[in-house]
Write a protein that holds these residues in place. Structure first.
Motif, mmCIF file in Angstrom:
data_model
loop_
_atom_site.group_PDB
_atom_site.id
_atom_site.type_symbol
_atom_site.label_atom_id
_atom_site.label_comp_id
_atom_site.label_asym_id
_atom_site.label_seq_id
_atom_site.Cartn_x
_atom_site.Cartn_y
_atom_site.Cartn_z
ATOM 1 N N UNK A 57 38.016 48.676 35.063
ATOM 2 C CA UNK A 57 36.866 48.510 34.168
ATOM 3 C C UNK A 57 36.764 47.071 33.693
ATOM 4 N N UNK A 58 37.925 46.439 33.474
ATOM 5 C CA UNK A 58 37.942 45.071 32.963
ATOM 6 C C UNK A 58 37.611 44.048 34.047
ATOM 7 N N UNK A 59 38.121 44.271 35.252
ATOM 8 C CA UNK A 59 37.985 43.263 36.304
ATOM 9 C C UNK A 59 37.178 43.809 37.485
ATOM 10 N N UNK A 60 36.087 43.117 37.777
ATOM 11 C CA UNK A 60 35.173 43.575 38.833
ATOM 12 C C UNK A 60 35.824 43.613 40.207
ATOM 13 N N UNK A 61 36.901 42.856 40.395
ATOM 14 C CA UNK A 61 37.530 42.768 41.731
ATOM 15 C C UNK A 61 38.417 43.975 42.031
ATOM 16 N N UNK A 62 38.661 44.836 41.040
ATOM 17 C CA UNK A 62 39.672 45.879 41.227
ATOM 18 C C UNK A 62 39.074 47.258 41.496
#
Ligand SMILES: [Zn+2]
Length: 263
Positions: A57-62
């Motif tokens: 949710x925090x990091x778009x790459x994950x």
């Protein structure tokens, strides 16, 4: 030219393990700088399922996967399977697979029967939810193939492929992909290097398994997703193909298996 370089997907990265949580933004930026634009983070069990979901949710790459890892067979509780069932039913779009699951008969007191049972149940869940699977397998190739034969509608990736040509081909023939990582950077991994030379590139995904499986030259250090291009280079060298082609094809393979274009 550089800007058009293929973006890479680290198809297996334990990004909730040390050292990454100290400064996740830093490690993601370092990866981005060398073209690694996405990480798939598998769960080891109920204990970290929520944490990796919140990382996504925090990091778009994950992106992430949910499952019960065989290496941690002694930590799983009886009701962890029903947790998994519920978590998969309530999953969001960033959950792209069931995993990490599989068989690990190399650990002490492996509880083989329980491992086989958990794997079967997770393959059934993958089938029910129409999700690919991230598999771990050590010292259990024949048992693994026997189970996969009973789940013909399920596919996924055998991560950290370190087997022979015959073992790789047995999986590919059943529609599975092979996760290619640090193993091939070691000259002593002769059998696997020979296998990778002959097996088809369109069945291979790139991975680091960070922070595990350090590459040759980095032994004793935490492995990093930013080292994924070194795996691509070695794969290109072994297959005597252009590295950009290798990067492009393996990224396409990950996108196809995990259906990333729809997410
Ligand atoms: Zn793993």
């Amino acid at each position: 030219m550089k800007k058009e370089a293929n973006s890479l997907i680290d198809s297996h990265c334990h990004f909730d393990f040390p050292p990454f949580l100290d400064d996740p933004g830093h490690y993601l930026l370092e990866a981005q700088k060398v073209g690694v634009s996405m990480l798939i983070v598998p769960a080891i069990g109920r204990s970290n399922g929520e944490q990796i979901a919140s990382l996504s949710e925090t990091f778009a790459q994950i992106r992430y996967a949910l499952g019960l890892h065989p290496y941690y067979i002694h930590s799983h509780c009886d009701n962890d399977l029903s947790w998994l069932e519920t978590a998969l039913a309530e999953r969001d779009d960033k959950c792209v697979a069931v995993g990490e699951c599989g068989l690990d008969f190399a650990i002490e007191n492996p509880k083989n029967e329980q491992q086989l049972y958990l794997l079967e149940q997770q393959l059934a869940l993958a089938e029910a939810h129409n999700l690919p699977v991230i598999l771990h397998c050590r010292k259990a190739h024949n048992e693994l193939i026997r189970i996969l034969n009973r789940f013909k509608g399920v596919n996924g990736v055998l991560h950290a492929f370190s087997g022979s040509y015959e073992q790789g081909k047995a999986l590919i023939d059943r529609g599975w992909f092979l996760g290619i990582g640090g193993t091939i950077t070691y000259e002593r991994a002769r059998k696997t290097r020979e296998a990778v030379k002959k097996l088809p590139l369109d069945a291979m995904l790139l991975e680091t398994d960070s922070p595990d499986m350090p590459l040759f030259g980095y032994q004793g250090q935490a492995n990093l997703p930013s080292r994924l291009p070194l795996v691509a280079q070695m794969l290109a060298q072994l297959k005597q193909q252009d590295v950009e082609k290798v990067k492009h094809q393996t990224t396409q393979n990950s996108r196809r298996l995990f259906r990333l274009d729809k997410k």
